[in-house]
Scaffold this active site. Structure first.
Site, mmCIF file in Angstrom:
data_model
loop_
_atom_site.group_PDB
_atom_site.id
_atom_site.type_symbol
_atom_site.label_atom_id
_atom_site.label_comp_id
_atom_site.label_asym_id
_atom_site.label_seq_id
_atom_site.Cartn_x
_atom_site.Cartn_y
_atom_site.Cartn_z
ATOM 1 N N VAL A 36 -4.592 -91.278 -21.209
ATOM 2 C CA VAL A 36 -3.901 -92.140 -20.246
ATOM 3 C C VAL A 36 -4.658 -92.125 -18.925
ATOM 4 O O VAL A 36 -4.704 -91.103 -18.235
ATOM 5 C CB VAL A 36 -2.447 -91.674 -20.027
ATOM 6 N N ASN A 48 -5.671 -94.428 -15.146
ATOM 7 C CA ASN A 48 -4.968 -95.247 -14.160
ATOM 8 C C ASN A 48 -5.028 -96.736 -14.476
ATOM 9 O O ASN A 48 -4.120 -97.482 -14.119
ATOM 10 C CB ASN A 48 -5.556 -94.991 -12.767
ATOM 11 N N ASN A 103 -6.377 -97.991 -17.810
ATOM 12 C CA ASN A 103 -6.250 -98.223 -19.249
ATOM 13 C C ASN A 103 -5.747 -96.983 -19.971
ATOM 14 O O ASN A 103 -5.951 -95.852 -19.516
ATOM 15 C CB ASN A 103 -7.601 -98.623 -19.858
ATOM 16 N N GLY A 142 -8.657 -82.910 -13.011
ATOM 17 C CA GLY A 142 -8.045 -83.906 -13.885
ATOM 18 C C GLY A 142 -8.272 -83.579 -15.346
ATOM 19 O O GLY A 142 -9.361 -83.123 -15.738
ATOM 20 N N ASP A 180 -8.774 -85.472 -17.817
ATOM 21 C CA ASP A 180 -9.868 -86.236 -18.429
ATOM 22 C C ASP A 180 -11.224 -85.610 -18.153
ATOM 23 O O ASP A 180 -12.122 -85.633 -19.007
ATOM 24 C CB ASP A 180 -9.838 -87.686 -17.940
ATOM 25 N N THR A 202 -11.126 -95.886 -12.982
ATOM 26 C CA THR A 202 -10.586 -96.363 -11.714
ATOM 27 C C THR A 202 -11.306 -95.666 -10.565
ATOM 28 O O THR A 202 -11.664 -96.277 -9.561
ATOM 29 C CB THR A 202 -9.072 -96.104 -11.648
#
Length: 254
Positions: free
Chosen positions: A7, A9, A11, A107, A109, A132
């Site tokens: 998930v 920001n 897509n 983060g 990711d 993003t």
């Protein structure tokens, strides 16, 4: 099969893994106003188009940098797939030392990418993720996550130019035909595109100099294939780095 969910920001990227193989993947727009039921209906349509049923999924793992949607994705896994997903966050086994002042700040990711990159290459790396925000993450040869840099994403930069300069139009992100442009649209594209290529290469070069290392530079994210061909530092684009990282983390925590 394993459902992997990333998930972001802008897509949400989803994939279905069968053993070590990523067999299907989808990219949908992030919408914080959608409920778990609405996302569930959308997923049902995607699965049906691929000839898959929800009952083919027996495990799931989620990486999210959008807190309001983390719970939504967990609810989808519970209500539609009847399972409890792993969520990348504090307490999950990464197999990678995180040399950050506060590891909880990193983060999800970025950690997922670092784990995947090192597992695949077994060498020092700079991972550039075009989202993003564009993130630059350095992993040393010992497989330690050392930190990195965060820059405004290409789309954010272009949108800010449109919003703040009254006479400039909104334009698409594209490589212009030449740097000495002869119209406003191409001039904006030239400035943003080549300026961003320069930003990427300068940050990577400074990471290389500061680390006193010769890391392999790999890129991922939606705009990686646009920027990488013009970059002097990026040597590889890995479209599925994050999904592969989620699969690796699932195996380490099952």
């Amino acid at each position: 099969m394993l459902l992997v969910i990333d998930v972001g920001n802008s897509n949400i990227v989803l994939g279905i893994c069968d053993g070590t193989q990523l067999v299907r993947n989808w990219r949908i727009s992030t919408d914080k106003s959608r409920t778990s039921d609405e996302y569930g209906v959308l997923l049902h349509s995607l699965f049906a188009s691929a000839g898959l049923g929800f009952d083919t999924v027996d495990a799931a793992i989620i990486s999210s940098v959008v807190p309001p949607l983390t719970g939504v994705m967990e609810a989808i896994c519970r209500d539609f797939f009847h399972l409890t997903p792993f969520v990348v966050g504090p307490g999950i086994k990464t197999g990678m030392p995180i040399l950050y002042d506060n590891p909880r700040e990193v983060g999800a990711d970025r950690i997922v990418n670092a784990v995947a990159g090192y597992e695949k290459h077994k060498c020092s790396l700079v991972i550039v993720d075009f989202g993003t925000a564009t993130t630059f993450d350095y992993v040393n040869a010992r497989g330690e996550y050392c930190g990195g840099a965060i820059a405004p994403g290409l789309a954010i930069s272009l949108e800010a130019l449109f919003q703040r300069a009254s006479k400039l139009p909104r334009v698409d992100i594209a490589r212009p035909p030449q740097i000495i442009a002869r119209n406003t649209v191409n001039s904006m594209q030239a400035g943003i595109f080549y300026g961003y290529v320069g930003l990427v290469d300068e940050i990577v070069n400074r990471i290389v100099a500061e680390s006193k290392d010769t890391p392999r530079v790999i890129a991922t994210g939606g705009l990686a294939k646009l920027i990488a061909p013009e970059s002097r530092t990026i040597v590889e684009v890995d479209d599925f780095l994050t999904l592969d990282g989620l699969k690796i983390l699932y195996e380490r925590n099952r």
